[in-house]
Enzyme design. Structure first.
Site, PDB file in Angstrom:
ATOM      1  N   GLY A 174      33.558   7.718 -15.808  1.00 55.03           N
ATOM      2  CA  GLY A 174      32.785   7.451 -16.974  1.00 55.03           C
ATOM      3  C   GLY A 174      31.881   6.467 -17.272  1.00 55.03           C
ATOM      4  O   GLY A 174      31.519   5.802 -16.326  1.00 55.03           O
TER       5      GLY A 174
ATOM      6  N   GLN B  59      25.071   1.287 -20.898  1.00 55.06           N
ATOM      7  CA  GLN B  59      25.025   1.109 -19.387  1.00 55.06           C
ATOM      8  C   GLN B  59      24.008   1.306 -18.657  1.00 55.06           C
ATOM      9  O   GLN B  59      23.706   0.878 -17.484  1.00 55.06           O
ATOM     10  CB  GLN B  59      26.451   1.507 -18.879  1.00 55.06           C
ATOM     11  CG  GLN B  59      27.929   0.953 -19.335  1.00 55.06           C
ATOM     12  CD  GLN B  59      28.905   1.505 -18.473  1.00 55.06           C
ATOM     13  OE1 GLN B  59      29.407   2.370 -18.681  1.00 55.06           O
ATOM     14  NE2 GLN B  59      29.447   0.808 -17.348  1.00 55.06           N
TER      15      GLN B  59
ATOM     16  N   CYS C 257      34.862  -1.371 -13.937  1.00 47.07           N
ATOM     17  CA  CYS C 257      33.594  -1.190 -14.669  1.00 47.07           C
ATOM     18  C   CYS C 257      32.407  -1.545 -13.834  1.00 47.07           C
ATOM     19  O   CYS C 257      32.309  -2.280 -13.146  1.00 47.07           O
ATOM     20  CB  CYS C 257      33.560  -2.158 -15.867  1.00 47.07           C
ATOM     21  SG  CYS C 257      32.290  -1.851 -16.987  1.00 47.07           S
ATOM     22  N   LEU C 258      31.765  -0.269 -14.204  1.00 43.01           N
ATOM     23  CA  LEU C 258      30.292  -0.131 -13.313  1.00 43.01           C
ATOM     24  C   LEU C 258      29.338  -1.393 -13.453  1.00 43.01           C
ATOM     25  O   LEU C 258      28.424  -1.680 -12.931  1.00 43.01           O
ATOM     26  CB  LEU C 258      29.644   1.053 -13.264  1.00 43.01           C
ATOM     27  CG  LEU C 258      30.418   2.115 -12.827  1.00 43.01           C
ATOM     28  CD1 LEU C 258      29.710   3.651 -13.252  1.00 43.01           C
ATOM     29  CD2 LEU C 258      30.550   2.079 -11.219  1.00 43.01           C
TER      30      LEU C 258
ATOM     31  N   HIS D  30      37.876   3.137 -22.911  1.00 39.26           N
ATOM     32  CA  HIS D  30      37.282   2.038 -22.191  1.00 39.26           C
ATOM     33  C   HIS D  30      35.657   2.273 -22.401  1.00 39.26           C
ATOM     34  O   HIS D  30      34.858   1.411 -22.821  1.00 39.26           O
ATOM     35  CB  HIS D  30      37.377   2.482 -20.590  1.00 39.26           C
ATOM     36  CG  HIS D  30      36.457   1.579 -19.879  1.00 39.26           C
ATOM     37  ND1 HIS D  30      36.816   0.382 -19.170  1.00 39.26           N
ATOM     38  CD2 HIS D  30      34.978   1.480 -19.620  1.00 39.26           C
ATOM     39  CE1 HIS D  30      35.822   0.035 -18.166  1.00 39.26           C
ATOM     40  NE2 HIS D  30      34.815   0.653 -18.354  1.00 39.26           N
ATOM     41  N   GLU D  31      35.412   3.586 -22.436  1.00 37.69           N
ATOM     42  CA  GLU D  31      34.112   3.858 -23.064  1.00 37.69           C
ATOM     43  C   GLU D  31      33.583   3.627 -24.420  1.00 37.69           C
ATOM     44  O   GLU D  31      32.413   3.195 -24.642  1.00 37.69           O
ATOM     45  CB  GLU D  31      33.404   5.611 -22.797  1.00 37.69           C
ATOM     46  CG  GLU D  31      33.774   5.844 -21.142  1.00 37.69           C
ATOM     47  CD  GLU D  31      33.253   5.032 -20.181  1.00 37.69           C
ATOM     48  OE1 GLU D  31      32.301   4.147 -20.348  1.00 37.69           O
ATOM     49  OE2 GLU D  31      33.979   4.897 -19.008  1.00 37.69           O
TER      50      GLU D  31
ATOM     51  N   HIS E  49      32.561   0.176 -24.923  1.00 38.33           N
ATOM     52  CA  HIS E  49      31.189  -0.240 -24.704  1.00 38.33           C
ATOM     53  C   HIS E  49      30.269  -0.152 -25.786  1.00 38.33           C
ATOM     54  O   HIS E  49      29.488  -0.763 -26.077  1.00 38.33           O
ATOM     55  CB  HIS E  49      30.748   0.778 -23.410  1.00 38.33           C
ATOM     56  CG  HIS E  49      30.977   0.269 -22.191  1.00 38.33           C
ATOM     57  ND1 HIS E  49      30.826  -1.070 -21.620  1.00 38.33           N
ATOM     58  CD2 HIS E  49      31.857   0.729 -21.083  1.00 38.33           C
ATOM     59  CE1 HIS E  49      31.076  -0.948 -20.525  1.00 38.33           C
ATOM     60  NE2 HIS E  49      31.820  -0.017 -19.910  1.00 38.33           N
TER      61      HIS E  49
END
Ligand code: GNR
Ligand code: NI
Length: 168
Positions: free
Chosen positions: A46, A51, A94-95, A136-137, A140
């Protein structure tokens, strides 16, 4: 398509609240495609627009585990309209916080309303990894990160480590 740079902590943009997409036009579709390429390259399941430094309410996802059968999802203005009663515990990464993993308990079932790549309103009810990834997204888009689920002490250690990396 082009690959974009992924923003990492402690970049303050990750703490901002992303703004609504007015219309899914060619510019938004281009961003969706670039985000998907960036996510596949990372690799990740995702990615939120913030991000890649664009604080707009846009996410892309693909939880398929078979590279030959991709299942990309594009969601503009995703809104979680229902959360199930049961929870699911999953170790999340998480990236934007590379190398950190956090066990997070979230609702197992979720219904999300969003605008797709063609500008059409959609509603999706799902569970499993996709339900976890959607939550999660969407976090963000509200400036929330997985380290916010840790104790303050552990979170501060992680933030210190990344601040030190920036200085170095
Ligand atoms: O690639 C990712 N893996 C992942 C694993 C468990 C729960 C959530 C995720 S999302 C993450 C990519 C990312 O940082 N998206 O914002
Ligand atoms: Ni993330």
């Amino acid at each position: 398509m082009s690959k974009l740079d992924i923003v990492t902590i402690p970049d303050p943009i990750l703490r901002t609240s992303s703004t609504q997409i007015e219309r899914v036009d060619d510019e938004v579709r281009r961003l969706m495609d670039d985000m998907l390429e960036t996510m596949y390259d990372a690799p990740g399941i995702g990615l939120a627009a913030v991000q890649v430094g664009v604080p707009k309410r846009l996410i892309v996802l693909d939880v398929s585990d078979d590279e030959d059968n991709p299942n990309p999802l594009f969601m503009a203005n995703p809104e979680i309209v229902r959360l199930g009663e049961e929870t699911r515990l999953h170790e999340e990464g998480c990236l934007s916080i590379p190398g950190i993993h956090v066990d997070i308990e979230r609702p197992a079932d979720v219904t999300v309303r969003y605008v797709d790549r063609d500008g059409a309103e959609q509603e999706l009810t799902t569970d499993g990894l996709l339900a976890t990834a959607i939550q999660h997204e969407v976090d963000h888009l509200d400036g929330k990160l997985i380290i916010d689920f840790m104790s303050r002490l552990k979170r501060d250690v992680v933030i210190r480590k990344f601040k030190k990396q920036v200085r170095a």
